[in-house]
Scaffold this motif. Sequence first.
Motif, PDB file in Angstrom:
ATOM      1  N   ARG A 164       0.831  -1.203   0.000  1.00  0.00           N
ATOM      2  CA  ARG A 164       0.000   0.000   0.000  1.00  0.00           C
ATOM      3  C   ARG A 164       0.864   1.251   0.000  1.00  0.00           C
ATOM      4  O   ARG A 164       0.569   2.238  -0.678  1.00  0.00           O
ATOM      5  N   GLN A 165       1.963   1.216   0.759  1.00  0.00           N
ATOM      6  CA  GLN A 165       2.849   2.369   0.790  1.00  0.00           C
ATOM      7  C   GLN A 165       3.607   2.539  -0.519  1.00  0.00           C
ATOM      8  O   GLN A 165       3.916   3.655  -0.931  1.00  0.00           O
ATOM      9  N   THR A 166       3.890   1.424  -1.191  1.00  0.00           N
ATOM     10  CA  THR A 166       4.534   1.509  -2.503  1.00  0.00           C
ATOM     11  C   THR A 166       3.655   2.282  -3.473  1.00  0.00           C
ATOM     12  O   THR A 166       4.130   3.163  -4.207  1.00  0.00           O
ATOM     13  N   THR A 167       2.367   1.973  -3.472  1.00  0.00           N
ATOM     14  CA  THR A 167       1.430   2.665  -4.353  1.00  0.00           C
ATOM     15  C   THR A 167       1.392   4.158  -4.043  1.00  0.00           C
ATOM     16  O   THR A 167       1.372   5.002  -4.954  1.00  0.00           O
ATOM     17  N   TRP A 168       1.401   4.497  -2.768  1.00  0.00           N
ATOM     18  CA  TRP A 168       1.369   5.904  -2.365  1.00  0.00           C
ATOM     19  C   TRP A 168       2.629   6.637  -2.824  1.00  0.00           C
ATOM     20  O   TRP A 168       2.561   7.752  -3.352  1.00  0.00           O
ATOM     21  N   ILE A 169       3.779   6.003  -2.653  1.00  0.00           N
ATOM     22  CA  ILE A 169       5.043   6.632  -3.053  1.00  0.00           C
ATOM     23  C   ILE A 169       5.106   6.791  -4.562  1.00  0.00           C
ATOM     24  O   ILE A 169       5.569   7.822  -5.082  1.00  0.00           O
ATOM     25  N   GLU A 170       4.649   5.798  -5.308  1.00  0.00           N
ATOM     26  CA  GLU A 170       4.689   5.889  -6.777  1.00  0.00           C
ATOM     27  C   GLU A 170       3.835   7.049  -7.273  1.00  0.00           C
ATOM     28  O   GLU A 170       4.163   7.664  -8.298  1.00  0.00           O
ATOM     29  N   ALA A 171       2.763   7.366  -6.544  1.00  0.00           N
ATOM     30  CA  ALA A 171       1.946   8.517  -6.918  1.00  0.00           C
ATOM     31  C   ALA A 171       2.671   9.832  -6.637  1.00  0.00           C
ATOM     32  O   ALA A 171       2.512  10.812  -7.374  1.00  0.00           O
ATOM     33  N   GLN A 172       3.500   9.845  -5.584  1.00  0.00           N
ATOM     34  CA  GLN A 172       4.245  11.057  -5.236  1.00  0.00           C
ATOM     35  C   GLN A 172       5.494  11.220  -6.099  1.00  0.00           C
ATOM     36  O   GLN A 172       5.871  12.348  -6.455  1.00  0.00           O
ATOM     37  N   PHE A 173       6.135  10.121  -6.434  1.00  0.00           N
ATOM     38  CA  PHE A 173       7.402  10.150  -7.178  1.00  0.00           C
ATOM     39  C   PHE A 173       7.335   9.142  -8.326  1.00  0.00           C
ATOM     40  O   PHE A 173       7.925   8.058  -8.256  1.00  0.00           O
ATOM     41  N   PRO A 174       6.626   9.452  -9.391  1.00  0.00           N
ATOM     42  CA  PRO A 174       6.457   8.482 -10.486  1.00  0.00           C
ATOM     43  C   PRO A 174       7.758   8.123 -11.194  1.00  0.00           C
ATOM     44  O   PRO A 174       7.825   7.093 -11.874  1.00  0.00           O
ATOM     45  N   GLU A 175       8.792   8.934 -11.023  1.00  0.00           N
ATOM     46  CA  GLU A 175      10.072   8.636 -11.684  1.00  0.00           C
ATOM     47  C   GLU A 175      10.913   7.625 -10.915  1.00  0.00           C
ATOM     48  O   GLU A 175      11.920   7.118 -11.438  1.00  0.00           O
ATOM     49  N   ALA A 176      10.549   7.318  -9.680  1.00  0.00           N
ATOM     50  CA  ALA A 176      11.365   6.433  -8.840  1.00  0.00           C
ATOM     51  C   ALA A 176      11.321   4.994  -9.360  1.00  0.00           C
ATOM     52  O   ALA A 176      10.277   4.508  -9.807  1.00  0.00           O
ATOM     53  N   ARG A 177      12.436   4.340  -9.278  1.00  0.00           N
ATOM     54  CA  ARG A 177      12.538   2.943  -9.710  1.00  0.00           C
ATOM     55  C   ARG A 177      12.335   2.029  -8.513  1.00  0.00           C
ATOM     56  O   ARG A 177      13.008   2.171  -7.493  1.00  0.00           O
ATOM     57  N   VAL A 178      11.412   1.094  -8.635  1.00  0.00           N
ATOM     58  CA  VAL A 178      11.141   0.141  -7.562  1.00  0.00           C
ATOM     59  C   VAL A 178      12.113  -1.034  -7.685  1.00  0.00           C
ATOM     60  O   VAL A 178      12.145  -1.725  -8.716  1.00  0.00           O
ATOM     61  N   ILE A 179      12.908  -1.238  -6.645  1.00  0.00           N
ATOM     62  CA  ILE A 179      13.908  -2.303  -6.631  1.00  0.00           C
ATOM     63  C   ILE A 179      13.250  -3.618  -6.208  1.00  0.00           C
ATOM     64  O   ILE A 179      12.489  -3.669  -5.231  1.00  0.00           O
ATOM     65  N   THR A 180      13.538  -4.680  -6.927  1.00  0.00           N
ATOM     66  CA  THR A 180      13.047  -6.016  -6.588  1.00  0.00           C
ATOM     67  C   THR A 180      14.227  -6.966  -6.430  1.00  0.00           C
ATOM     68  O   THR A 180      15.384  -6.593  -6.676  1.00  0.00           O
ATOM     69  N   LEU A 181      13.931  -8.203  -6.065  1.00  0.00           N
ATOM     70  CA  LEU A 181      15.000  -9.185  -5.882  1.00  0.00           C
ATOM     71  C   LEU A 181      15.816  -9.401  -7.157  1.00  0.00           C
ATOM     72  O   LEU A 181      17.002  -9.737  -7.087  1.00  0.00           O
ATOM     73  N   ARG A 182      15.184  -9.220  -8.293  1.00  0.00           N
ATOM     74  CA  ARG A 182      15.916  -9.413  -9.557  1.00  0.00           C
ATOM     75  C   ARG A 182      17.074  -8.434  -9.711  1.00  0.00           C
ATOM     76  O   ARG A 182      18.006  -8.673 -10.485  1.00  0.00           O
ATOM     77  N   ASP A 183      17.005  -7.319  -8.972  1.00  0.00           N
ATOM     78  CA  ASP A 183      18.065  -6.310  -9.068  1.00  0.00           C
ATOM     79  C   ASP A 183      19.239  -6.586  -8.135  1.00  0.00           C
ATOM     80  O   ASP A 183      20.277  -5.923  -8.237  1.00  0.00           O
ATOM     81  N   ILE A 184      19.077  -7.514  -7.193  1.00  0.00           N
ATOM     82  CA  ILE A 184      20.119  -7.786  -6.203  1.00  0.00           C
ATOM     83  C   ILE A 184      20.986  -8.937  -6.698  1.00  0.00           C
ATOM     84  O   ILE A 184      20.476 -10.046  -6.929  1.00  0.00           O
TER      85      ILE A 184
END
Length: 225
Positions: free
Chosen positions: A51-71
Amino acid sequence: MAQWWALMIGNSRLHWGAFADYTLQGIEHTDHDTVGTGVQQLQYVASVVPRQTTWIEAQFPEARVITLRDIPLRHCYPQLGIDRALAVWGAGQHYGFPCLVIDGGTALTFSGATGDRQWLGGAILPGLKLQFKSLAQATAALPEVNLPEQLPQRWARETQGAIASGITRTVLAGVNDFIQAWQAEFPQGKILVTGGDGPWLAQHIPRLIYDPALIFRGFQALKEP
């Protein structure tokens, strides 16, 4: 110097890291649904609260969401928390592999990686403060007790002391058991502790290296060329 921010969305709070190029400048903690002071270019987000991810994406649409595939850790299982993976990656990149990360947050977690950057495994249990809170909430007569700064008397003569003794001493015994098992397999491996209860754990287990920035070291390692 280019300034940018990274955000770790935790179970209880938001954790903001401010960077200048590849150097961490500071960390700020805020409540959910609250933007950190001066945050402008939010580059990376990692989250354990959808739920917080959705809220942040609305505030900062340019931000990249890091997932396990990136580690770049090998053999991570699909349900592994991104916070644990980032902390281990940051610890290994900064202190060297193999490494064991103990995170004293809402959950108390143990996360290990081998010398060849392979996910070893770990364990999860309720964190110290959560244990105090849940005991009070799930019983009719037991009070809620705060985490004591000093280790309480083992054989308490009143209820609050008994709760404090039971939780703190069994947690410390469990942490030491995991440390001993780790050192038997990786005698040269680093053991790091982070999270809100990290200073308390480091105070009572001196062999631990306290570093509040492990997750942000993980973000930094992903950013570096």
